[in-house]
Write a protein that holds these residues in place. Structure first.
Motif, short mmCIF file in Angstrom:
data_model
loop_
_atom_site.label_atom_id
_atom_site.label_comp_id
_atom_site.label_asym_id
_atom_site.label_seq_id
_atom_site.Cartn_x
_atom_site.Cartn_y
_atom_site.Cartn_z
N ALA A 1 21.98 -58.59 -14.60
CA ALA A 1 20.96 -57.57 -14.82
C ALA A 1 20.77 -56.69 -13.58
O ALA A 1 19.93 -55.80 -13.58
CB ALA A 1 19.63 -58.22 -15.18
N ARG B 1 18.63 -56.79 -21.05
CA ARG B 1 18.88 -56.04 -19.80
C ARG B 1 20.32 -56.20 -19.35
O ARG B 1 20.97 -55.25 -18.95
CB ARG B 1 17.97 -56.57 -18.70
N PHE C 1 22.72 -54.10 -21.36
CA PHE C 1 22.69 -52.69 -20.95
C PHE C 1 23.46 -52.49 -19.65
O PHE C 1 24.34 -51.63 -19.56
CB PHE C 1 21.25 -52.18 -20.82
N VAL C 2 23.11 -53.29 -18.65
CA VAL C 2 23.72 -53.09 -17.32
C VAL C 2 25.23 -53.27 -17.40
O VAL C 2 26.01 -52.46 -16.88
CB VAL C 2 23.10 -54.07 -16.30
N LEU D 1 27.29 -53.11 -20.08
CA LEU D 1 27.96 -52.06 -20.86
C LEU D 1 28.00 -50.75 -20.07
O LEU D 1 29.01 -50.03 -20.09
CB LEU D 1 27.27 -51.86 -22.21
N GLN D 2 26.93 -50.44 -19.38
CA GLN D 2 26.91 -49.20 -18.59
C GLN D 2 28.02 -49.22 -17.54
O GLN D 2 28.74 -48.24 -17.34
CB GLN D 2 25.55 -49.03 -17.92
#
Lengths: 231, 258
Positions: A41, A94, A97-98, A100-101
């Motif tokens: 995260a 979280r 998201f982190v 995949l980004q």
């Protein structure tokens, strides 16, 4: 892309992700695996780790199977503290998201991103409300990302396996990060005979890596041997 | 809306994010059904129109300061309703982040934007459930979440909004099983309706709104009170006593592949 030549596997160091990484490596694939102690995260940490693991090149395939073991603790929602809810439900979201980004910066055009998740959210499981919330959020985040990255011919798909298989992978007698495998009510009998979930996942990963699967994105592939057949 | 008359007579409900849009329309529909409607808003002065709608429809409005990101405020809102009216029959969690209509640049944004969405739609979904539980247990009530079609199909423009709305669907399925023995029902509605953001868009980008309407088989966006309200009331009423763990998509047929 006939086969995936470089695969980045992001795991917590146990369960299906670790087993998939080991099997891919055993059969000769080039596997780059993240350190299980990496805080997924933490965008800065993940960016640095992927940068140093992948180098200046790219990867052709990313396998993401990383849910913190604390999300598997079974408990009624009314017994959870704010911190416990956060760790079990929101921390996995979280991390998705982190990760995949950051994956966006290392995946090659035409690459394949595959998330592996447990099937719990498809039907819902009592005492696993945080996990079910997290899994459904991650699955739909993957769909949104699939729409965003389609212009680069990157596909993003999800494979779901039963919870015990997700937590243990090949290590069926093992310790799933110090958490007991929760009892999931039997919601149906598998239509197919028992088998290795890791084999099932590897088969799907290979299929998704072929040119024939270039048009499959945003999909959910349930490898539970026909236990829950979605409407 | 005569079809709703008496459906929630004397029942006490809390609607979050009730100052505008779907929350305002759903509140009015509960008013039509005879409910005492707790109008949960961050700023009480923003609830006056909703209160007037509820009263005009035949319900009893109760304006409550209820910023769902503030645990003390949401607890106090529930406590006040129970203290003043003796019961709580349903919580309808409709509030969303103020950034929910903004596009999200997923590849370049920060965790701060994620938290904006998650605090209102994920954390508060759990917290409201915990705070309402003892009261809903007594009334064998209902917990209704306002999800979204984006939480099913995933939106390119709104990946965070999609994810948090999906989280609510996973939450509903699991909690319906957990609370089933208490006879508390847990469901969600995935509405496609006119919102304040869409009203703005109608003025600024009328062609875009027409394009969206063109995707809806019924040819229009839903009205919060008359299209989204009745199914929401139904799901919280005794008429839906055997319905739990479900998402009802109310989108004029825009979304058909649940």
């Amino acid at each position: 892309m006939a086969t995936a030549s470089r695969t980045l596997v992001i795991t917590t160091g146990s369960g299906i992700g670790a087993s998939v990484a080991e099997r891919l490596r055993d059969r000769g694939d080039v596997v780059i695996e993240t350190d299980p102690s990496l805080d997924l995260a933490n965008a800065h940490a993940v960016s640095g780790a992927l940068g140093s693991l992948v180098g200046s090149g790219t990867v052709d395939r990313v396998v993401l199977a990383a849910i913190d073991p604390s999300a598997f603790r079974a408990a009624p929602i009314t017994s959870l503290s704010e911190e416990e809810w956060d760790q079990a439900a929101e921390y996995p979201m979280r991390t998705a998201f982190v990760v995949l980004q950051q994956v966006h910066t290392v995946i090659a055009d035409g690459g394949r991103v595959v998330l592996i998740l447990p099937t719990v959210a498809t039907t819902g499981v009592a005492d696993l409300v945080p996990l079910c919330s997290a899994v459904e959020a991650i699955r739909v985040m993957a769909k949104a990302v699939a729409r965003r990255w389609g212009a680069r011919s990157i596909t993003v798909n999800t494979i779901e396996v039963e919870l015990a298989a997700f937590m243990l992978g090949d290590d069926v007698e093992g310790d799933a990060g110090g958490v007991d495998v929760p009892v999931v009510p039997v919601l149906g009998q598998p239509a197919l005979p028992p088998g290795s979930a890791v084999d099932d996942v590897l088969g799907l990963l290979d299929m998704l890596a072929t040119p024939a699967a270039a048009a499959i994105t945003g999909a959910l592939l349930v490898a539970d041997r026909g236990t829950v057949m979605q409407p | 809306m005569s079809g709703l008359q008496g459906l929630m007579e004397g029942r006490v409900v809390l609607v979050t994010g009730a100052g505008a849009g779907v929350g305002r329309g759903v509140s009015a529909a509960f008013g039509s059904a005879g409910a005492i409607v707790g109008i949960g808003v961050r700023r009480p002065e923003a609830a006056e129109e909703t209160a007037a709608d509820v009263a005009a429809a035949g319900g009893t409005p109760v304006i409550l300061r209820c910023d769902v990101t503030d645990a003390e405020q949401s607890a106090a809102a529930i406590t006040q309703l129970v203290s003043d009216y003796g019961r709580l029959d349903a919580v309808i969690h409709n509030a969303v982040s103020g950034r929910s209509s903004e596009a999200t640049d997923f590849e370049n944004t920060t965790l701060e934007e994620w938290e904006d969405h998650a605090t209102v739609t994920v954390r508060a979904t759990w917290r409201l459930a915990v705070q309402a539980y003892p009261h809903l247990q007594k009334t064998q009530g209902a917990y209704l979440l306002m999800s979204s079609p984006a939480g099913i199909e995933g939106s390119e423009r709104a990946p965070f909004y999609s994810a948090v709305k999906a989280a609510q669907r996973g939450f509903v399925r699991a909690l319906a099983r957990e609370w089933g023995p208490d006879h508390i029902r847990v469901n969600s509605v995935a509405p496609l309706a006119i919102s304040p953001a869409l009203e703005n868009m109608k003025i600024l980008e009328p062609e875009r709104v027409k394009r969206i309407e063109g995707l809806v088989p019924l040819g229009r966006l839903g009205d919060p009170e008359t299209d989204i309200g009745p199914p929401s009331v139904f799901l919280c009423s005794d008429e839906a006593r055997y319905v739990t763990g479900q998402t009802l998509v109310v989108s004029g047929g825009r979304f058909t592949s649940l």
